[in-house]
Design a protein around this motif. Structure first.
Motif, PDB file in Angstrom:
ATOM      1  N   UNK A  74       0.688  -1.082  -0.038  1.00 20.66           N
ATOM      2  CA  UNK A  74      -0.023  -0.128   0.083  1.00 20.66           C
ATOM      3  C   UNK A  74       0.915   1.138  -0.139  1.00 20.66           C
ATOM      4  N   UNK A  75       0.420   2.270  -0.423  1.00 14.41           N
ATOM      5  CA  UNK A  75       1.091   3.586  -0.563  1.00 14.41           C
ATOM      6  C   UNK A  75       1.410   4.099   0.566  1.00 14.41           C
ATOM      7  N   UNK A 119      -3.879  -9.881  -9.193  1.00 18.36           N
ATOM      8  CA  UNK A 119      -2.790  -9.564 -10.259  1.00 18.36           C
ATOM      9  C   UNK A 119      -2.858  -8.318 -10.951  1.00 18.36           C
ATOM     10  N   UNK A 120      -3.904  -8.055 -11.526  1.00 19.28           N
ATOM     11  CA  UNK A 120      -3.844  -6.756 -12.236  1.00 19.28           C
ATOM     12  C   UNK A 120      -3.640  -5.447 -11.390  1.00 19.28           C
ATOM     13  N   UNK A 121      -4.164  -5.546 -10.115  1.00 17.51           N
ATOM     14  CA  UNK A 121      -3.760  -4.301  -9.122  1.00 17.51           C
ATOM     15  C   UNK A 121      -2.283  -4.473  -8.932  1.00 17.51           C
ATOM     16  N   UNK A 169       2.021  -1.462 -10.223  1.00 17.47           N
ATOM     17  CA  UNK A 169       3.040  -0.709  -9.376  1.00 17.47           C
ATOM     18  C   UNK A 169       4.377  -0.936 -10.386  1.00 17.47           C
ATOM     19  N   UNK A 170       4.331  -1.279 -11.437  1.00 16.89           N
ATOM     20  CA  UNK A 170       5.493  -1.408 -12.272  1.00 16.89           C
ATOM     21  C   UNK A 170       5.882   0.042 -12.687  1.00 16.89           C
ATOM     22  N   UNK A 171       5.023   0.846 -12.636  1.00 12.29           N
ATOM     23  CA  UNK A 171       5.293   2.412 -12.816  1.00 12.29           C
ATOM     24  C   UNK A 171       5.530   3.156 -11.473  1.00 12.29           C
ATOM     25  N   UNK A 210       9.265  -1.196  -8.532  1.00 16.00           N
ATOM     26  CA  UNK A 210       8.945  -1.385  -9.796  1.00 16.00           C
ATOM     27  C   UNK A 210       9.646  -2.630 -10.138  1.00 16.00           C
ATOM     28  N   UNK A 211      10.963  -2.984  -9.711  1.00 18.05           N
ATOM     29  CA  UNK A 211      11.505  -4.289 -10.243  1.00 18.05           C
ATOM     30  C   UNK A 211      10.927  -5.467  -9.601  1.00 18.05           C
TER      31      UNK A 211
END
Length: 690
Positions: free
Chosen positions: A388-389, A419-421, A425-427, A434-435
């Protein structure tokens, strides 16, 4: 008057010992005299065994040295020593006890004492409150059993020793039980007692009420010491170690010579601790896979251990050791222990102490036979609490890494929505987050690309997706993915001839002197074959791989060739024209080395705890980086010095000793009152003219 000759042999035992070894028969009377003296000394010693008797100690060693010369007379001597030690083991003087043990070891080396009787006595002596003696006996027991089994193993002797040692594990004295456990562990590590019986008896020590015994058994099965589990993200090279060592030496010298202060002591402790961490980190980790596989009933053991963990009131570190062992048992043997996951789910919070290890245990305990509903709730807990942020980037990275490791072992636990959520986080602005998200995408590109959004599936590589089988489904294949790269016809011809050459004989009609066309393989032919292979459809490739599997027996070279081709396809590498075969093979081997991942039963700490951090740079590294590429440059603003040129007096003055120029500087600094008056007058006249 003639002097009287006195026989000094009764009082000089080393000389008598030497003479007896040379000629036993001539000095039998002196030996009998010393043996009677020993018997009388023992009777007196038993009245007060706590006192050290020097003469008795010398007699004990003397009789042990000459025991092989008078075996009949000293037949009862070893048993008397053993009986004396058993009666007064805790009351004897420490030095006297060590002397008797050394005498028995000497008799054992001369094969005058049975090994079982001697080793049983030494195990009983572990109850003595003498640390030096216990350490001495521990080393001797291990070496003696190793010597017995060096040439040929003696099953009867080993069985007798093992039964006695197993009984010592249940001894009321915790020190003796702990030392017996250490002996068994050492013998197992040295491959002396490397069998199922030893491992299963060691597993009984896991339920001991004494914490030291249970922790020693846990560390044996876990495979490494808890102190060696400290992990650090930074990698220090040899120069850093030398720098640390020089700093420690400098601070120690300053502490001895200079003024003592608490600040210096704190610095010394801090640097020493850092150096110790570096040394511990470089130690290789060894895991006890064989011990886990030799257990008779791992399911029953894991259930008992989990019940034991729920009921004990020990330190949190001890509970972590138990959870580590349980998770390894569940993962290695694919056991079903459904209550384990909700229990560990309670500790999955970012502020929890050692939460990274708990996440590692969750991943270790995951396998394909665990129901997806249970693992799905675990993944949701990790996603809600970690990814979470509101959390830091390190916490999010660890959470994503844990989700990836769980999905790698049980892909059915991941839902398409979650999974789509997580893929979004790749960006993220942090590199570690993101790695970790990209590694999750890469995992599902291999397992099931259909669960990913179309833009996240990547470029098609021509590889057959593994797919996710249904829960508890048996998978059987009639082909190997990628086997179409092998040429069945060429390989079949190679099997017909030993070296792939066509046989030629003198009876052929080639005497007319005409040339024979011989086919030569070239890089162009290889490229044509690869272009044909790329033009095949998926069904044709599948049919070709099935045909190859049915008509050929694959060798290790064939498997290596398939593996290289698969890795090249994954990376999107296409072989260009003009490249040599050797360079192509080297590229594929390097690619295989880079793409290799740890797929063992035990997960390393770095698979979850590793985060991409920008390493802190110190002043020395910054200076070294700034000087890169400037080695050939000259010094800025510095003129080349002419060796034939002289030096000014001003420069010479700087090189001289201060005491030599002191009087000149003093004169220059002081002015008389008249000089000051004249300088003031001149300055005022200048101001008036302006």
């Amino acid at each position: 008057m003639a002097t009287k000759i006195v026989n000094k042999l009764p009082h000089n035992l080393p000389q008598l010992q030497n003479l007896i070894k040379r000629d036993p028969g001539s000095y039998k009377e002196e030996f009998v005299q010393q043996y009677r003296h020993y018997q009388s000394s023992v009777e007196i010693f038993q009245l007060n065994p706590t006192q050290y008797n020097k003469s008795l100690a010398e007699l004990v060693m003397f009789l042990a040295q000459v025991s092989q010369c008078f075996k009949d007379e000293l037949m009862n001597y070893p048993s008397d020593l053993i009986l004396l030690l058993r009666r007064h083991s805790t009351q004897l003087d420490p030095e006297m006890r060590v002397v008797m043990c050394k005498a028995l070891i000497l008799l054992r080396n001369k094969k005058l004492v049975e090994p079982v009787a001697l080793l049983e006595l030494f195990f009983e002596l572990f109850r003595c409150q003498d640390k030096v003696l216990r350490k001495f006996l521990f080393a001797y027991i291990v070496n003696d059993i190793k010597t017995i089994n060096s040439k040929k193993k003696d099953p009867k002797l080993n069985k007798a020793l093992q039964n006695f040692m197993f009984a010592m594990l249940r001894d009321n004295n915790s020190t003796a039980a702990k030392m017996s456990l250490d002996v068994m562990i050492e013998l197992y590590k040295r491959n002396i007692w490397h069998n199922e019986k030893t491992v299963n008896v060691l597993s009984t020590a896991l339920f001991s009420k004494v914490t030291k015994i249970s922790v020693a058994a846990l560390r044996f099965f876990v495979g490494r010491d808890e102190e060696n589990e400290e992990e650090d993200d930074s990698d220090d090279d040899e120069e850093t170690k030398k720098e640390h060592q020089n700093t420690v030496d400098h601070l120690r010298l300053a502490q001895k010579v200079g003024k003592h202060s608490k600040k210096k002591e704190k610095k010394l402790k801090k640097v020493t601790k850092e150096l110790t961490k570096i040394k511990k980190k470089n130690k290789s980790e060894s895991f006890n896979f064989s011990a886990l596989h030799l257990l008779h009933d791992p399911q029953d053991l894991s259930e008992k251990l989990f019940k034991h963990v729920e009921g004990i009131h020990e330190k949190f570190e001890v509970k972590l050791l138990y959870l580590n062992l349980i998770s390894r048992l569940v993962g290695v043997h694919e056991l079903l222990l459904l209550n384990l996951y909700p229990y560990m789910q309670r500790f999955l919070k970012p502020h929890q102490r050692e939460v990274t290890k708990i996440l590692l245990f969750v991943a270790q305990a995951t396998h394909a036979l665990v129901p997806p509903e249970i693992l799905e709730s675990v993944l949701m807990t990790i996603a809600n609490n970690f990814i979470t942020e509101r959390n830091s980037s390190e916490v999010m990275t660890v959470g994503l890494n844990a989700v990836r490791e769980v999905c790698a072992r049980a892909p059915l636990a991941m839902s398409e929505t979650l999974l789509q959520d997580l893929v979004l986080y790749k960006s993220h602005k942090d590199k570690g987050v993101h790695m970790a998200a990209r590694s999750l995408i890469q995992l599902f590109r291999t397992l099931n690309p259909e669960m990913l959004h179309k833009k996240h599936r990547g470029k098609p590589t021509g590889l057959e997706a593994e797919g996710i089988a249904d829960y508890a489904a048996l998978s059987g294949r009639d082909h190997i993915s990628g086997a179409e790269v092998l040429n069945s016809e060429e390989e079949g011809e190679r099997e017909e001839g030993e070296d792939g050459w066509e046989s030629a004989s003198d009876t052929d009609d080639d005497s007319d002197g005409e040339w024979i066309d011989v086919h030569h393989s070239s890089d162009e032919d290889v490229q044509d074959e690869k272009e044909k292979l790329d033009s095949l459809t998926a069904e044709e490739k599948l049919e070709k791989s099935r045909h190859i599997m049915q008509t050929r027996i694959l060798t290790q070279e064939d498997f290596a060739r398939i593996r290289r081709a698969q890795l090249a396809k994954k990376a999107g590498i296409k072989e260009r024209r003009g490249l040599k075969r050797k360079s192509q093979q080297t590229t594929a081997d390097e690619l295989a080395e880079i793409s290799s991942t740890n797929k063992g039963d035990i997960l390393p700490y770095s698979s979850i705890g590793f985060t991409h951090k920008k390493q802190k740079t110190d002043k020395a590294s910054k200076l070294a980086k700034s000087q890169e590429g400037k080695e050939d440059r000259g010094k800025y603003g510095h003129r080349e010095h002419n060796p034939e040129a002289g030096v000014t007096n001003k420069v010479k003055l700087k090189a001289k000793n201060f005491q030599m120029v002191k009087h000149k500087l003093q004169k220059k600094g002081k002015r008389s009152f008249r000089d000051k008056q004249m300088s003031l007058k001149k300055s005022l006249l200048k101001k008036g003219r302006k």
